[in-house]
Design a protein around this motif. Structure first.
Motif, mmCIF file in Angstrom:
data_model
loop_
_atom_site.group_PDB
_atom_site.id
_atom_site.type_symbol
_atom_site.label_atom_id
_atom_site.label_comp_id
_atom_site.label_asym_id
_atom_site.label_seq_id
_atom_site.Cartn_x
_atom_site.Cartn_y
_atom_site.Cartn_z
ATOM 1 N N PRO A 163 -2.221 25.572 -2.439
ATOM 2 C CA PRO A 163 -1.125 24.620 -2.224
ATOM 3 C C PRO A 163 -1.606 23.167 -2.109
ATOM 4 O O PRO A 163 -0.951 22.245 -2.612
ATOM 5 N N ILE A 164 -2.766 22.975 -1.487
ATOM 6 C CA ILE A 164 -3.296 21.608 -1.342
ATOM 7 C C ILE A 164 -3.687 21.067 -2.719
ATOM 8 O O ILE A 164 -3.364 19.927 -3.075
ATOM 9 N N ALA A 165 -4.352 21.922 -3.517
ATOM 10 C CA ALA A 165 -4.769 21.492 -4.859
ATOM 11 C C ALA A 165 -3.553 21.126 -5.702
ATOM 12 O O ALA A 165 -3.539 20.082 -6.381
ATOM 13 N N LEU A 166 -2.512 21.955 -5.644
ATOM 14 C CA LEU A 166 -1.316 21.683 -6.460
ATOM 15 C C LEU A 166 -0.653 20.369 -6.051
ATOM 16 O O LEU A 166 -0.205 19.588 -6.902
ATOM 17 N N CYS A 167 -0.600 20.123 -4.752
ATOM 18 C CA CYS A 167 0.034 18.893 -4.254
ATOM 19 C C CYS A 167 -0.777 17.662 -4.688
ATOM 20 O O CYS A 167 -0.220 16.688 -5.209
ATOM 21 N N LEU A 206 -7.685 -2.560 2.074
ATOM 22 C CA LEU A 206 -7.637 -3.183 0.751
ATOM 23 C C LEU A 206 -7.167 -2.213 -0.334
ATOM 24 O O LEU A 206 -6.871 -2.615 -1.453
ATOM 25 N N TYR A 207 -7.101 -0.911 0.009
ATOM 26 C CA TYR A 207 -6.662 0.077 -0.977
ATOM 27 C C TYR A 207 -5.200 -0.143 -1.355
ATOM 28 O O TYR A 207 -4.395 -0.585 -0.540
ATOM 29 N N LYS A 208 -4.876 0.232 -2.589
ATOM 30 C CA LYS A 208 -3.467 0.145 -3.046
ATOM 31 C C LYS A 208 -2.754 1.486 -2.852
ATOM 32 O O LYS A 208 -1.645 1.541 -2.345
ATOM 33 N N ASN A 209 -3.390 2.576 -3.305
ATOM 34 C CA ASN A 209 -2.790 3.912 -3.196
ATOM 35 C C ASN A 209 -3.793 4.865 -2.559
ATOM 36 O O ASN A 209 -4.921 4.973 -3.051
ATOM 37 N N ILE A 210 -3.374 5.544 -1.512
ATOM 38 C CA ILE A 210 -4.276 6.543 -0.918
ATOM 39 C C ILE A 210 -3.524 7.834 -0.596
ATOM 40 O O ILE A 210 -2.317 7.818 -0.362
ATOM 41 N N ILE A 211 -4.281 8.922 -0.622
ATOM 42 C CA ILE A 211 -3.773 10.222 -0.161
ATOM 43 C C ILE A 211 -4.501 10.530 1.142
ATOM 44 O O ILE A 211 -5.712 10.316 1.240
ATOM 45 N N ILE A 212 -3.759 10.987 2.144
ATOM 46 C CA ILE A 212 -4.396 11.423 3.393
ATOM 47 C C ILE A 212 -4.030 12.889 3.628
ATOM 48 O O ILE A 212 -2.853 13.234 3.706
ATOM 49 N N MET A 247 0.842 -1.194 0.000
ATOM 50 C CA MET A 247 0.000 0.000 0.000
ATOM 51 C C MET A 247 0.881 1.249 0.000
ATOM 52 O O MET A 247 1.814 1.347 0.779
ATOM 53 N N ARG A 248 0.570 2.158 -0.942
ATOM 54 C CA ARG A 248 1.289 3.435 -0.948
ATOM 55 C C ARG A 248 0.402 4.486 -0.281
ATOM 56 O O ARG A 248 -0.775 4.615 -0.624
ATOM 57 N N ILE A 249 0.984 5.199 0.682
ATOM 58 C CA ILE A 249 0.235 6.238 1.386
ATOM 59 C C ILE A 249 0.970 7.566 1.240
ATOM 60 O O ILE A 249 2.134 7.672 1.625
ATOM 61 N N ASP A 250 0.302 8.556 0.671
ATOM 62 C CA ASP A 250 0.863 9.904 0.568
ATOM 63 C C ASP A 250 0.150 10.789 1.581
ATOM 64 O O ASP A 250 -1.071 10.936 1.517
ATOM 65 N N ILE A 251 0.923 11.330 2.510
ATOM 66 C CA ILE A 251 0.323 12.164 3.560
ATOM 67 C C ILE A 251 0.672 13.624 3.316
ATOM 68 O O ILE A 251 1.837 13.971 3.137
ATOM 69 N N LEU A 252 -0.350 14.484 3.302
ATOM 70 C CA LEU A 252 -0.153 15.925 3.083
ATOM 71 C C LEU A 252 -0.330 16.646 4.413
ATOM 72 O O LEU A 252 -1.379 16.512 5.064
ATOM 73 N N THR A 253 0.686 17.405 4.792
ATOM 74 C CA THR A 253 0.679 18.017 6.115
ATOM 75 C C THR A 253 1.474 19.318 6.120
ATOM 76 O O THR A 253 2.320 19.521 5.246
ATOM 77 N N ILE A 254 1.211 20.177 7.099
ATOM 78 C CA ILE A 254 2.094 21.338 7.271
ATOM 79 C C ILE A 254 3.099 21.068 8.400
ATOM 80 O O ILE A 254 3.933 21.910 8.699
ATOM 81 N N PHE A 255 3.003 19.886 9.024
ATOM 82 C CA PHE A 255 3.956 19.507 10.072
ATOM 83 C C PHE A 255 4.563 18.132 9.782
ATOM 84 O O PHE A 255 4.288 17.152 10.493
ATOM 85 N N LYS A 298 -1.763 12.954 -8.300
ATOM 86 C CA LYS A 298 -2.730 12.257 -9.173
ATOM 87 C C LYS A 298 -2.234 12.157 -10.616
ATOM 88 O O LYS A 298 -2.664 11.284 -11.360
ATOM 89 N N SER A 299 -1.332 13.053 -10.999
ATOM 90 C CA SER A 299 -0.781 12.969 -12.366
ATOM 91 C C SER A 299 0.248 11.832 -12.454
ATOM 92 O O SER A 299 0.611 11.387 -13.533
ATOM 93 N N GLU A 300 0.719 11.371 -11.283
ATOM 94 C CA GLU A 300 1.761 10.337 -11.278
ATOM 95 C C GLU A 300 1.216 8.916 -11.164
ATOM 96 O O GLU A 300 1.850 7.955 -11.572
#
Ligand code: ADE
Length: 226
Positions: A66-70, A103-109, A1-9, A75-77
Motif C-alpha cells: 500500500p505504501i509503494a502504491l501511494c 527550501l523544498y517545493k514538493n515533499i512526501i512525508i 510548498m506542497r506536502i503529501d503526508i502518508l499515514t494510517i491515522f 510520483k506519477s503526478e
C-alpha cells in the motif's frame, strides 16, 4: 510548498494544521498539505496495512504494497524533492535541517507505526529519514506535524513580521533573550527598564547580552555550532 503526508491515522492531522500560523499558511496557499490514508491503497479484502515480521519477533510491520502504491501514484503526478520517513533512527531535526528542508517545493512525508515499515520501502523510495528526538513515539504522525510546523513557518510570507523567524532561538546559534509585555510592573515584578527606554541601540545591546548569557548557561557548546 506542497506536502503529501502518508499515514494510517489521517484524523491525527485535523488539529495541527487548523490552528494559528499553519492554518494561515494553508489558507494563503503557501502550504498545500494533502493527507493520504495508506489504507486506501490496500488491495487485500481486510484492508490490512500491517503483517507479522518474517523471521519472527515482537510487533507488526507495515506492508510494502500500500505504501509503494501511494508513493508511486504521487510520483506519477509531479516531481518530489524528497521522500521523507519519520523515524527515531533518522537524522536529528534541528534548525539547520529545518532551514534546508524549507527550501523544498514538493515533499512526501511517510509516518510509520508498529515495529516500523518493510525495509524495501526505505531502500526503494525513501530519500531522507528524520527523527525529532532521541525517544520513541507510538507513530510518526506527531513527528511529521512537528517537522511541518518547523518548515512552514520559515517560508517567506507565512509569518507576519518576516524578520521574526530570523530572530528565533537557534538561528544564530543563540537562544532568544527574555521578552516582556504590559504591565511594566506586576506585583512589583518589574520588566527591565532598558526595554522601556526607547533607546534602540541600548535595547539591542541588552538583548544580545542576554542571549549570550542564556546560551552559555543553558546550552554551553551551542555558540560553537554544536
Ligand atoms: N517515530 C517514532 N518516534 C519518532 C521520532 N522520535 N522521530 C520521528 N519519528 C518517530
Amino acid at each position: 510548498m506542497r506536502i503529501d503526508i502518508l499515514t494510517i491515522f489521517p484524523q491525527m492531522f485535523d488539529g495541527p494544521f487548523n490552528q494559528s500560523i499553519l492554518k494561515r499558511a494553508v489558507e494563503k496557499g503557501i502550504a498545500d498539505i494533502h493527507i493520504h490514508d495508506i489504507r486506501d491503497f490496500t488491495t487485500n479484502k481486510h484492508r490490512s496495512v500491517d503483517d507479522y515480521p518474517f523471521g519472527g519477533g515482537a510487533g507488526m510491520v507495515m506492508m510494502v504494497e500500500p505504501i509503494a502504491l501511494c508513493i508511486e501514484k504521487l510520483k506519477s503526478e509531479r516531481d518530489y524533492d524528497a521522500v521523507i520517513y519519520m523515524s527515531p533512527d533518522g537524522e536529528l531535526l534541528d534548525q539547520k535541517l529545518a532551514n534546508r528542508c524549507s527550501l523544498y517545493k514538493n515533499i512526501i512525508i511517510l509516518c510509520g507505526h508498529y515495529k516500523g515499515i518493510d525495509e524495501r520501502i526505505r531502500e526503494h523510495f525513501i530519500t531522507k529519514e528524520i527523527s525529532i528526538g532521541n525517544y520513541v513515539l507510538s507513530g510518526g504522525e506527531l513527528a511529521a506535524a512537528v517537522l511541518c510546523d518547523s518548515l512552514i513557518r520559515l517560508i517567506p510570507g507565512v509569518l507576519n513580521d518576516e524578520t521574526s523567524a530570523l530572530s528565533d532561538s537557534f538561528q544564530d546559534n543563540l537562544i532568544s533573550p527574555p521578552v516582556y509585555t504590559r504591565p511594566a510592573d506586576f506585583r512589583g515584578w518589574k520588566a527591565p527598564e532598558v526595554l522601556l527606554s526607547g533607546n534602540e541601540k541600548l535595547i539591542n545591546q541588552w538583548k544580545l547580552e542576554k542571549a549570550i548569557e542564556r546560551t552559555k548557561k543553558r546550552r554551553p557548546g551551542m555558540m560553537e555550532g554544536e
